[in-house]
Enzyme design. Structure first.
Site, PDB file in Angstrom:
ATOM      1  N   ASP A  25       0.841  -1.191   0.000  1.00 55.98           N
ATOM      2  CA  ASP A  25       0.000   0.000   0.000  1.00 55.98           C
ATOM      3  C   ASP A  25       0.880   1.247   0.000  1.00 55.98           C
ATOM      4  O   ASP A  25       1.974   1.231  -0.577  1.00 55.98           O
ATOM      5  CB  ASP A  25      -0.936  -0.043   1.221  1.00 55.98           C
ATOM      6  CG  ASP A  25      -2.283   0.604   0.953  1.00 55.98           C
ATOM      7  OD1 ASP A  25      -2.323   1.828   0.783  1.00 55.98           O
ATOM      8  OD2 ASP A  25      -3.294  -0.117   0.920  1.00 55.98           O
TER       9      ASP A  25
ATOM     10  N   HIS B 261      -3.332   5.850   3.528  1.00 55.86           N
ATOM     11  CA  HIS B 261      -4.203   4.727   3.169  1.00 55.86           C
ATOM     12  C   HIS B 261      -3.664   3.414   3.736  1.00 55.86           C
ATOM     13  O   HIS B 261      -4.399   2.591   4.288  1.00 55.86           O
ATOM     14  CB  HIS B 261      -4.305   4.674   1.645  1.00 55.86           C
ATOM     15  CG  HIS B 261      -5.293   3.707   1.089  1.00 55.86           C
ATOM     16  ND1 HIS B 261      -4.957   2.420   0.734  1.00 55.86           N
ATOM     17  CD2 HIS B 261      -6.609   3.845   0.789  1.00 55.86           C
ATOM     18  CE1 HIS B 261      -6.025   1.803   0.238  1.00 55.86           C
ATOM     19  NE2 HIS B 261      -7.040   2.650   0.270  1.00 55.86           N
TER      20      HIS B 261
ATOM     21  N   SER C 121     -11.240  -1.205  -0.106  1.00 53.17           N
ATOM     22  CA  SER C 121      -9.911  -1.145   0.505  1.00 53.17           C
ATOM     23  C   SER C 121      -9.970  -1.520   1.981  1.00 53.17           C
ATOM     24  O   SER C 121      -9.030  -2.109   2.516  1.00 53.17           O
ATOM     25  CB  SER C 121      -9.334   0.265   0.375  1.00 53.17           C
ATOM     26  OG  SER C 121      -8.923   0.547  -0.928  1.00 53.17           O
TER      27      SER C 121
END
Length: 737
Positions: free
Chosen positions: A209, A260, A430
């Site tokens: 990520d 994220h 996600s």
């Protein structure tokens, strides 16, 4: 229904997207220069491509390498010497072919961006002349564009269900761990697994990520291995690759979506010291791999070549770290069929062959009939998003053939990068994906040597089905539920059955007769309940014989009433009981097997054994008890096999660890579970509203009775640790779930 009702929705946890069309060129080598988008061009005017090669004996060499599965906690490392040799041979063969391909290119026509030790690919930047040479080279099997996929900008939360989405079973019980501020882990039963001793301890989850905030309190006390792969040389020190402490540090907050990865990692395995919030595998460790580059002054994007490098790194660590799964909350495009020509399939395949799963987000465009790449790779676990009420999230990309499973993805609370103590609720597939990756750590702790396919089979069987909100294509997929996928006998020992009410002579196979057609001892019985209940021990009552039935009146008290056959115990058998519930619609009626009634547990429930239940409102449920504590194997599921308020015949076939369950001749469930291998059988009901209960007949044919030696062996094994259900009736009542 519109194909894309939510195209304008971009979610901070959303699957990243590329405005250009998906890589239709993947798997072929006819890529023309004119097809290359600006995003794939280097500053020097070269095109970034991933080149697939035909490596001599690749399948054999990769197979030899993959014989060495991911190391399990506590495994003797001396057994790994052969892996080094096999891995080196594979790397050497790939390097030899890579050198030959490069030698055929114009000397000034290419730059090598990446090589790989386990996958037959090269990442290059090439001129038009070099691209022509690659197309002409017989050793080249594919040429893919290598372009970045950007992270979207933050938008407000969206916890809505997709229009038309519905629940095909009652929702899961509220968790006893209600203090967890993240509703996701309790929803998937992580807290139940924790109380059974499965927390992911000893296992790692790899998060590919945007990197992490390593110093966040949510990761305190964890072992963290870091790496960075950035095509634009944004790794520490201005490099394209880095490993070591700090290498996976996220970018500055001025970059959209910078944290994220911190949020996703927290969902998979975070753990706050005060216990107020935790991820799924709260005691698992982390492999953080930063695979994003700075594509603009405030934007970041991930190149496929860097994702391949991250997956290659995961494979290289398998001999040192016990890696359960890789999690990839990224992707692009809209695919209606498997995208197995993509270069990342080779990586996912070889990881899967060494028992490492790859979970990938399906995307957040609200598509009906397509999902993003690389989730569309058939060997990946494609994860869609569900809401807290077990409905499909409004933004989820859906395809019944490509999506694998649902997991919580709406309003998921986890760590953020603002500070070492910051948290927020985000939405997206996600967020759903690391739920699955974290679950894999728990399930690998439970069964360390199981394959990805073995675990996935149990996950798909145990989950709660959620029906899509799409009008076409329709269908449903299970929502992740960990307890139903856990297996007994996982190295923690089998359960002590303690058959206190069965004399040793009978356990050893002695017979018994009398009473209403009973008999048979360990060889089986055929009970018609004609005159008495001599062969049955009552547990809660009063039971009696009336009109050829064993019967018990209803009661308004919350209680379990059961009878156990007292002339033997059974291991492998075919057990059938015909019964009816007079008035109650939602209270459970059940068979019990391979257990022991005494000492009685919750509300007079059996101390140990399997439960197979049904209700008059058309649901069934499979569970088991250990030391009077109830655990779910299969959550309540709807079935048309039940005859409401009529006679229903329940049947269980037990053969070794395989248990197969039938209602009125229709198979409704099958599971492999070795928690119990032998024990008593019985029949019973849960009551709280006064519904009478009749048993017409009970019969069992047995292939082998238990022996005293087997009982003695089990009696020396320590019992499993478990959780007493705070609201026990939910295990027996399908009406209040």
């Amino acid at each position: 229904m519109q194909k894309n009702r939510n195209a304008i929705i971009l979610v901070i946890g959303a699957l990243v997207f590329l405005a250009a069309a998906g890589p239709a060129w993947a798997g072929g080598k006819d890529l023309a220069w004119s097809q290359i988008p600006a995003e794939a061009m280097s500053d020097a005017g070269m095109a970034r491509v991933i080149v697939g090669m035909s490596v001599e004996h690749y399948e054999a060499l990769a197979g030899a390498s993959a014989q060495f599965k991911v190391v399990t906690p506590g495994e003797e490392m001396s057994a790994r010497e052969g892996a080094k040799t096999a891995d080196a041979a594979l790397e050497a063969a790939i390097a030899q072919t890579s050198e030959a391909v490069l030698a055929s290119l114009p000397k000034t026509g290419y730059t090598v961006n990446r090589t790989y030790s386990a996958f037959p690919f090269l990442a290059l930047s090439v001129t038009p002349a070099a691209l022509d040479a690659l197309r002409a080279d017989p050793r080249v099997t594919s040429i893919e564009i290598d372009a970045p996929v950007p992270v979207p900008d933050p938008v407000p939360d969206d916890s809505r269900a997709k229009e038309g989405s519905s629940l095909t079973t009652p929702p899961a019980s509220p968790s006893a761990k209600g203090a967890n501020l993240n509703w996701g882990p309790p929803k998937v039963g992580a807290d139940v697994a924790w109380d059974r001793g499965y927390t992911g301890l000893g296992w790692y989850v790899a998060i590919l990520d945007t990197g992490i905030r390593r110093t966040h309190q949510f990761f305190a006390g964890k072992t963290i291995r870091e790496a960075c792969y950035s095509a634009l040389a944004n790794c520490p020190g201005g490099t394209t690759s880095a490993t070591g402490v700090g290498s996976a540090a996220h970018y500055a907050s001025t970059y959209s979506g910078y944290d994220h990865g911190t949020h996703c990692a927290g969902i998979a395995l975070g753990k706050k010291a005060d216990g107020s919030v935790a991820g799924v595998a709260k005691d698992a460790n982390l492999i953080a791999i930063q695979v994003f580059s700075k594509t603009g002054s405030t934007s970041i994007g991930s190149y496929s070549s860097d994702q391949l490098a991250g997956l290659n790194y995961v494979y290289s660590l398998r001999n040192t770290y016990s890696i359960a799964a890789a999690s990839m909350s990224l992707g692009s495009g809209s695919y209606t069929s498997p995208c197995d020509s993509d270069s990342r399939k080779a990586a996912i395949d070889i990881l899967r062959s060494v028992n490492i799963a790859t979970a990938i987000a399906t995307g957040n465009d609200g598509y009906c009939g397509s999902i993003a790449i690389p989730a569309c790779i058939s060997s990946a676990i494609a994860v869609g998003s569900s809401t807290s009420t077990d409905q499909e999230s409004s933004f989820n990309n859906w395809d019944p053939q490509l999506q694998t499973v649902f997991a919580p993805g709406s309003s998921i609370y986890s760590s953020t990068g603002d500070s070492d103590t910051s948290y927020a609720s985000w939405n997206g597939t996600s967020m759903a994906t690391p739920h699955v990756a974290g679950a894999w750590a728990i399930l690998r702790q439970n069964r360390p040597n199981d394959s990805v396919g073995d675990i996935l089979g149990r996950v798909l069987t145990a989950g709660t089905p959620i029906t899509t909100g799409c009008s076409t294509p329709t269908g449903s997929k299970p929502r992740l539920y960990i307890p139903g996928a856990l297996q007994g006998g996982s190295g923690k020992g089998v359960v002590n059955l303690m058959l206190l009410d069965v004399p040793a002579a009978i356990v050893a196979g002695g017979g018994g007769g009398g009473g209403g057609g009973g008999g048979g001892g360990g060889g089986g019985f055929d009970e018609q309940f004609a005159s008495n209940l001599d062969n049955w021990t009552q547990h809660g009552g009063p039971w009696s014989i009336s009109s050829g039935y064993a019967t018990i009146p209803g009661t308004s008290a919350e209680t379990i009433s059961s009878m156990s056959y007292n002339k033997g115990t059974f291991s492998n058998f075919d057990y059938t009981v015909r019964m009816r519930r007079i008035t109650s619609e939602t209270n459970g009626n059940f068979l019990l097997m391979r257990g022991s009634p005494t000492p009685l547990g919750i509300l007079n429930g059996w101390n140990s054994g399997y439960y197979f239940m049904f209700t008059n409102n058309g649901h069934f449920h499979v569970a088991y008890a250990v030391d009077g504590m109830i655990y779910t194997i299969s959550e309540w599921q709807a079935t048309t096999a039940v005859v409401p308020f009529g006679w229903n015949t329940l049947r269980v076939q037990a053969s070794g660890a395989t248990l197969t369950f039938y209602i009125n001749g229709s198979q409704v469930y099958q599971v492999s579970d070795s928690t119990f291998s032998t024990g008593a059988v019985g029949v019973g009901r849960w009551d709280a509203d006064g519904g009478g209960f009749d048993v017409d007949s009970a019969s069992l044919s047995s292939t082998a009775a238990n022996t005293a030696a087997e009982d003695a062996a089990e009696a020396t094994t320590p019992p499993r640790q478990g959780r007493r259900m705070d609201v026990p009736h939910r295990a027996f009542d399908a009406g209040t779930r």
